[in-house]
Design a protein around this motif. Structure first.
Motif, PDB file in Angstrom:
ATOM      1  N   TRP A  34       0.864  -1.075   0.001  1.00 63.57           N
ATOM      2  CA  TRP A  34       0.074  -0.003   0.067  1.00 63.57           C
ATOM      3  C   TRP A  34       0.911   1.261   0.005  1.00 63.57           C
ATOM      4  O   TRP A  34       1.822   1.313   0.857  1.00 63.57           O
ATOM      5  N   TYR A  35       0.527   2.028  -0.850  1.00 60.72           N
ATOM      6  CA  TYR A  35       1.247   3.512  -1.031  1.00 60.72           C
ATOM      7  C   TYR A  35       0.503   4.499  -1.166  1.00 60.72           C
ATOM      8  O   TYR A  35      -0.823   4.644  -1.270  1.00 60.72           O
ATOM      9  N   ARG A  36       0.857   5.745  -0.584  1.00 63.51           N
ATOM     10  CA  ARG A  36       0.147   7.001  -0.680  1.00 63.51           C
ATOM     11  C   ARG A  36       1.035   7.998  -1.444  1.00 63.51           C
ATOM     12  O   ARG A  36       2.298   8.087  -1.333  1.00 63.51           O
ATOM     13  N   GLN A  37       0.409   8.592  -2.394  1.00 69.12           N
ATOM     14  CA  GLN A  37       0.927   9.584  -3.229  1.00 69.12           C
ATOM     15  C   GLN A  37       0.391  11.112  -3.083  1.00 69.12           C
ATOM     16  O   GLN A  37      -0.806  11.254  -3.216  1.00 69.12           O
ATOM     17  N   LEU A  45       5.617   4.333   0.838  1.00 68.48           N
ATOM     18  CA  LEU A  45       5.224   3.232   1.383  1.00 68.48           C
ATOM     19  C   LEU A  45       4.633   3.087   2.649  1.00 68.48           C
ATOM     20  O   LEU A  45       5.176   3.467   3.758  1.00 68.48           O
ATOM     21  N   LEU A  46       3.451   2.712   2.743  1.00 71.58           N
ATOM     22  CA  LEU A  46       2.838   2.614   4.002  1.00 71.58           C
ATOM     23  C   LEU A  46       2.819   1.246   4.703  1.00 71.58           C
ATOM     24  O   LEU A  46       3.549   1.242   5.947  1.00 71.58           O
ATOM     25  N   ILE A  47       2.883   0.187   4.095  1.00 70.81           N
ATOM     26  CA  ILE A  47       2.734  -1.038   4.500  1.00 70.81           C
ATOM     27  C   ILE A  47       2.807  -2.036   3.431  1.00 70.81           C
ATOM     28  O   ILE A  47       2.246  -1.840   2.390  1.00 70.81           O
ATOM     29  N   TYR A  48       3.444  -3.282   3.841  1.00 70.42           N
ATOM     30  CA  TYR A  48       3.379  -4.337   2.819  1.00 70.42           C
ATOM     31  C   TYR A  48       3.265  -5.746   3.590  1.00 70.42           C
ATOM     32  O   TYR A  48       3.618  -5.898   4.734  1.00 70.42           O
ATOM     33  N   PHE A  49       2.744  -6.489   2.911  1.00 67.49           N
ATOM     34  CA  PHE A  49       2.391  -8.053   3.062  1.00 67.49           C
ATOM     35  C   PHE A  49       2.947  -8.926   2.390  1.00 67.49           C
ATOM     36  O   PHE A  49       3.292  -8.811   1.389  1.00 67.49           O
TER      37      PHE A  49
END
Lengths: 122, 114
Positions: A34-37, A45-49
């Motif tokens: 999950w990214y935020r721009q 980058l917010l989080i990754y699984f």
């Protein structure tokens, strides 16, 4: 393949409301990001699984943000309560390792990005 | 901390001009390298990628990039740009011991004038 699917594409909400963003990764991909721009901060980058397990959530800005991946084909990013400064485009991406070796992957394939959710918090 | 640096934030050039965008990373280990493009209002799309082998990589739409390990660089080039190349370009690096975490540069906004 349909690619990474995100919903909704646009969300307008009022400050204080709960917002849930959804993502369906490409089938067979075991990494989800999950990214935020934003204009000010660029891509974050917010989080990754990996295999549905959160690996790194150090980019999640506050406790108001939470993400889950209950199964290999679905993930959510929730903001509760939402604030105007959360307004941004949120992208989901998925990928799979190029090679698998004992102890972990040795090389990584590209990430495929979804169309994004444009969130506006009034 | 590892980082990815893109030298130019904004580039304006005319159609048919040549384009070169610089990208440097700070990490001494093995990396996978990527260039992504984001056209106005769209999501990121892969232009090209480098894992190993020939350091000159050719991608889509006439783009190419050269990996120079000694300089920690992965510069993007196109000999002759078109108006449709107007977009934001992102260099990105995956450290192969980072479990797939992609680190993006800040991006370069490219405007091609007719």
């Amino acid at each position: 393949d349909a690619g990474v699917i995100q919903s909704p594409r646009h969300e307008v909400t009022e400050m204080g409301q709960e917002v849930t963003l959804r993502c369906k990764p490409i089938s067979g991909h075991d990494y989800l990001f999950w990214y935020r721009q934003t204009m000010m901060r660029g891509l974050e980058l917010l989080i990754y699984f990996n295999n549905n397990v959160p690996i790194d959530d150090s980019g999640m800005p506050e406790d108001r943000f939470s993400a889950k991946m209950p199964n290999a084909s679905f993930s959510t990013l929730k903001i509760q309560p939402s604030e105007p400064r959360d307004s941004a485009v949120y992208f989901c991406a998925s990928s799979s390792p190029l090679f698998r070796v004992t102890g972990g992957p040795s090389s990584y394939n590209e990430q495929f990005f979804g169309p994004g959710t444009r969130l506006t918090v009034l | 901390a590892q980082s990815v640096s893109q030298h130019n934030h904004h580039v304006i050039l005319s159609e048919a001009a040549s384009l070169e965008l610089g990208c440097n990373y700070s990490y001494g280990g093995t990396v996978n390298l990527f260039w992504y493009v984001q056209y106005p209002g769209q999501h990121l799309q892969l232009l090209l990628k480098y894992f190993s082998g020939d350091p000159l990589v050719k991608g889509i739409k006439g783009f190419e990039a050269e990996f120079i390990k000694s300089k920690f660089s992965f510069n993007l080039r196109k000999p002759s740009v078109q108006w449709s190349d107007t977009a934001e370009y992102f260099c990105a690096v995956i450290l192969t011991d980072s479990w797939g975490k992609l680190q993006f540069g800040a991006g370069t906004q490219v405007v091609v004038t007719p």
